[in-house]
Design a protein around this motif. Structure first.
Motif, PDB file in Angstrom:
ATOM      1  N   HIS A   1       0.247   3.690   3.298  1.00 50.65           N
ATOM      2  CA  HIS A   1       1.520   4.658   2.850  1.00 50.65           C
ATOM      3  C   HIS A   1       1.292   6.138   3.390  1.00 50.65           C
ATOM      4  O   HIS A   1       0.433   6.590   3.648  1.00 50.65           O
ATOM      5  CB  HIS A   1       1.500   4.880   1.463  1.00 50.65           C
TER       6      HIS A   1
ATOM      7  N   GLU B   1       0.731   3.218  -8.314  1.00 45.54           N
ATOM      8  CA  GLU B   1       1.580   3.171  -7.200  1.00 45.54           C
ATOM      9  C   GLU B   1       0.572   2.679  -6.089  1.00 45.54           C
ATOM     10  O   GLU B   1       1.102   1.812  -5.159  1.00 45.54           O
ATOM     11  CB  GLU B   1       2.278   4.462  -6.910  1.00 45.54           C
TER      12      GLU B   1
ATOM     13  N   ALA C   1      -0.079  -0.883  -6.172  1.00 46.99           N
ATOM     14  CA  ALA C   1       1.105  -1.787  -6.011  1.00 46.99           C
ATOM     15  C   ALA C   1       1.146  -1.685  -4.212  1.00 46.99           C
ATOM     16  O   ALA C   1       1.441  -2.864  -3.708  1.00 46.99           O
ATOM     17  CB  ALA C   1       2.096  -1.154  -6.538  1.00 46.99           C
ATOM     18  N   CYS C   2       0.766  -0.748  -3.723  1.00 42.98           N
ATOM     19  CA  CYS C   2       0.854  -0.549  -2.252  1.00 42.98           C
ATOM     20  C   CYS C   2       0.038  -1.710  -1.647  1.00 42.98           C
ATOM     21  O   CYS C   2       0.004  -2.219  -0.555  1.00 42.98           O
ATOM     22  CB  CYS C   2       0.786   0.850  -1.802  1.00 42.98           C
ATOM     23  N   TYR C   3      -1.364  -1.351  -2.091  1.00 43.03           N
ATOM     24  CA  TYR C   3      -2.558  -2.239  -1.698  1.00 43.03           C
ATOM     25  C   TYR C   3      -1.947  -3.800  -1.866  1.00 43.03           C
ATOM     26  O   TYR C   3      -2.295  -4.790  -0.832  1.00 43.03           O
ATOM     27  CB  TYR C   3      -3.837  -2.068  -2.324  1.00 43.03           C
ATOM     28  N   THR C   4      -1.550  -4.232  -2.960  1.00 47.53           N
ATOM     29  CA  THR C   4      -1.310  -5.364  -3.298  1.00 47.53           C
ATOM     30  C   THR C   4      -0.054  -6.043  -2.178  1.00 47.53           C
ATOM     31  O   THR C   4      -0.573  -7.043  -1.872  1.00 47.53           O
ATOM     32  CB  THR C   4      -0.572  -5.554  -4.672  1.00 47.53           C
ATOM     33  N   GLN C   5       0.898  -5.169  -2.016  1.00 45.77           N
ATOM     34  CA  GLN C   5       1.830  -5.697  -1.209  1.00 45.77           C
ATOM     35  C   GLN C   5       1.287  -5.837   0.276  1.00 45.77           C
ATOM     36  O   GLN C   5       1.542  -6.830   1.192  1.00 45.77           O
ATOM     37  CB  GLN C   5       2.922  -4.528  -1.078  1.00 45.77           C
ATOM     38  N   THR C   6       0.522  -4.912   0.696  1.00 38.97           N
ATOM     39  CA  THR C   6      -0.138  -4.875   2.212  1.00 38.97           C
ATOM     40  C   THR C   6      -1.250  -5.856   2.384  1.00 38.97           C
ATOM     41  O   THR C   6      -1.077  -6.541   3.248  1.00 38.97           O
ATOM     42  CB  THR C   6      -0.796  -3.446   2.398  1.00 38.97           C
TER      43      THR C   6
ATOM     44  N   GLN D   1      -0.910  -8.905   0.841  1.00 36.02           N
ATOM     45  CA  GLN D   1      -0.109 -10.016   0.933  1.00 36.02           C
ATOM     46  C   GLN D   1       0.283 -10.464   2.179  1.00 36.02           C
ATOM     47  O   GLN D   1       0.392 -11.462   2.852  1.00 36.02           O
ATOM     48  CB  GLN D   1       1.121 -10.205  -0.120  1.00 36.02           C
ATOM     49  N   LYS D   2       0.606  -9.090   2.963  1.00 33.89           N
ATOM     50  CA  LYS D   2       1.168  -9.124   4.408  1.00 33.89           C
ATOM     51  C   LYS D   2       0.018  -9.540   5.528  1.00 33.89           C
ATOM     52  O   LYS D   2       0.309 -10.144   6.334  1.00 33.89           O
ATOM     53  CB  LYS D   2       1.901  -7.968   4.633  1.00 33.89           C
TER      54      LYS D   2
END
Length: 386
Positions: free
Chosen positions: A231, A241, A244-249, A251-252
């Motif tokens: 971020h 938050e 959440a950013c770590y989790t999304q990244t 996954q990518k």
């Protein structure tokens, strides 16, 4: 706080030594390779349970076939004295506080807070991201035991995750559910570390920016930024938050991580940027600006530690006067006078130091032997000097 007494046995080139220090400025004087930096290192190891010069504790043990080294110190604080001891053997280390063995080093570190400033610390600004991450972890770990504990846990999870990613890469495993479990653990620990780093760096910036402005005579404005891949405005996010950013990244990146067999994001990949007048000083700064920034950050740690712990740290200056010009020497010596206990190594005092340092305690070091006293001792060890 200040270190009142230090006892060494079989540490580096010190066979056995017992010393008492001034709570103000202590000058360790002698020619190169006599033991000045070894003594400074012993104080650092007593505080941090590790050396700043080597990752191999065996190198700290006196070379004449000794089984281990022993360091003991008595630290004076506002609430009384604390006795610290550290035994370094070929089998490991044992740390004690007031004779009680500490099961975790995170419980031991922080009883004696130290700030080390050596010529190589200029690499804080111009070196690699790993240098700056290590700076953040070592300094903030002294202030916050929870940070140090979580960092240790993060490194363990990271090691396990990298090992499993390597197994997935080599087709020796195929259970992605287990990878998700490790990832969730890493996300939680990583978010804690990142939030703490951002908080401490924001505090550090407040002190360092003032010092930078003073040294540069209002010509330079310093900003410290935390750089992470998840971020752009990480300082503004809550821990939830960040998770959440770590989790999304993750996954990518999961397929790419399996392909490469390593963890590609997290605090172990982040960096700290020092900007002077809006520009990255590592890339665009002059040598003078880099030195000023490194000095400002180191001096800022003094006030930050005092603000966070209620105690001033002990300052270790390893031959830094020779690396600073007269203006920066003057600012450094004025900043520490009558404020923090200081240990300063030098082959000889220059004119600036002689003028600004008031009533130092002198230690004359020659081949691992130490004498204290006035300036006449110089003639004992270095009769060629006048």
């Amino acid at each position: 706080m200040y270190l009142e007494k230090l006892k060494l046995r079989h540490f580096r080139n010190y066979h056995e030594q017992e010393l008492e220090f001034s709570p103000h400025i202590n000058i360790l004087i002698g020619e190169n390779a006599q033991g000045k930096t070894n003594l400074l290192e012993a104080i650092y190891v007593l505080a941090m349970a590790r050396s700043h010069r080597t990752a191999n504790d065996r190198e700290l043990i006196e070379f004449e076939g000794k089984e281990g080294a022993f360091i003991e110190g008595r630290v004076q604080k506002h609430l009384g004295s604390v006795r610290l001891s550290l035994a370094l053997t070929k089998q490991g280390k044992k740390a004690r506080v007031n004779q009680l063995e500490q099961t975790r080093l995170s419980q031991y570190i922080g009883n004696l807070n130290v700030i080390l400033f050596a010529p190589e610390d200029l690499a804080l600004v111009k070196g690699s991201p790993a240098v700056r991450r290590r700076f953040v972890d070592m300094e903030f770990g002294q202030i916050d035991a929870a940070y140090l504990h979580e960092l240790t846990k993060y490194r363990t999870i990271l090691k396990n995750r990298n090992s499993y990613l390597k197994q997935l890469q080599q087709k020796k495993a195929d259970d992605r559910i287990y990878l998700e479990v490790l990832t969730a653990q890493l996300v939680k620990a990583g978010a804690f570390i990142l939030e703490k780093r951002c908080y401490f760096l924001a505090q550090l910036e407040q002190y360092a920016a003032k010092i930078q402005t003073q040294i540069s005579q209002d010509k330079e404005q310093l900003k410290i930024e935390y750089k992470t891949s998840i971020h752009d405005q990480i300082q503004k996010l809550s821990r939830t938050e960040i998770e959440a950013c770590y989790t999304q990244t993750f996954q990518k990146y999961v397929d790419k991580e399996i392909f490469q067999g390593t963890t590609l994001i997290g605090p172990h990949r982040d960096d700290v940027l020092f900007k002077v007048n809006g520009k990255n000083v590592q890339i665009y700064g002059s040598q003078g600006q880099k030195r000023t920034t490194a000095l400002a950050v180191k001096l800022a740690e003094i006030d930050l530690m005092h603000d966070q712990t209620g105690e001033y740290p002990v300052l270790l200056l390893d031959d830094v006067l020779s690396e600073l010009d007269g203006k920066r020497q003057t600012h450094l010596l004025k900043a520490i006078q009558d404020k923090v206990q200081t240990f300063l190594t030098t082959p000889a005092l220059n004119d600036v130091a002689k003028k600004l340092i008031k009533e130092p305690k002198m230690f004359y070091i020659h081949k691992g032997q130490i004498e204290t006293g006035d300036k006449t001792k110089t003639q004992i060890f270095y009769p060629h000097q006048k």
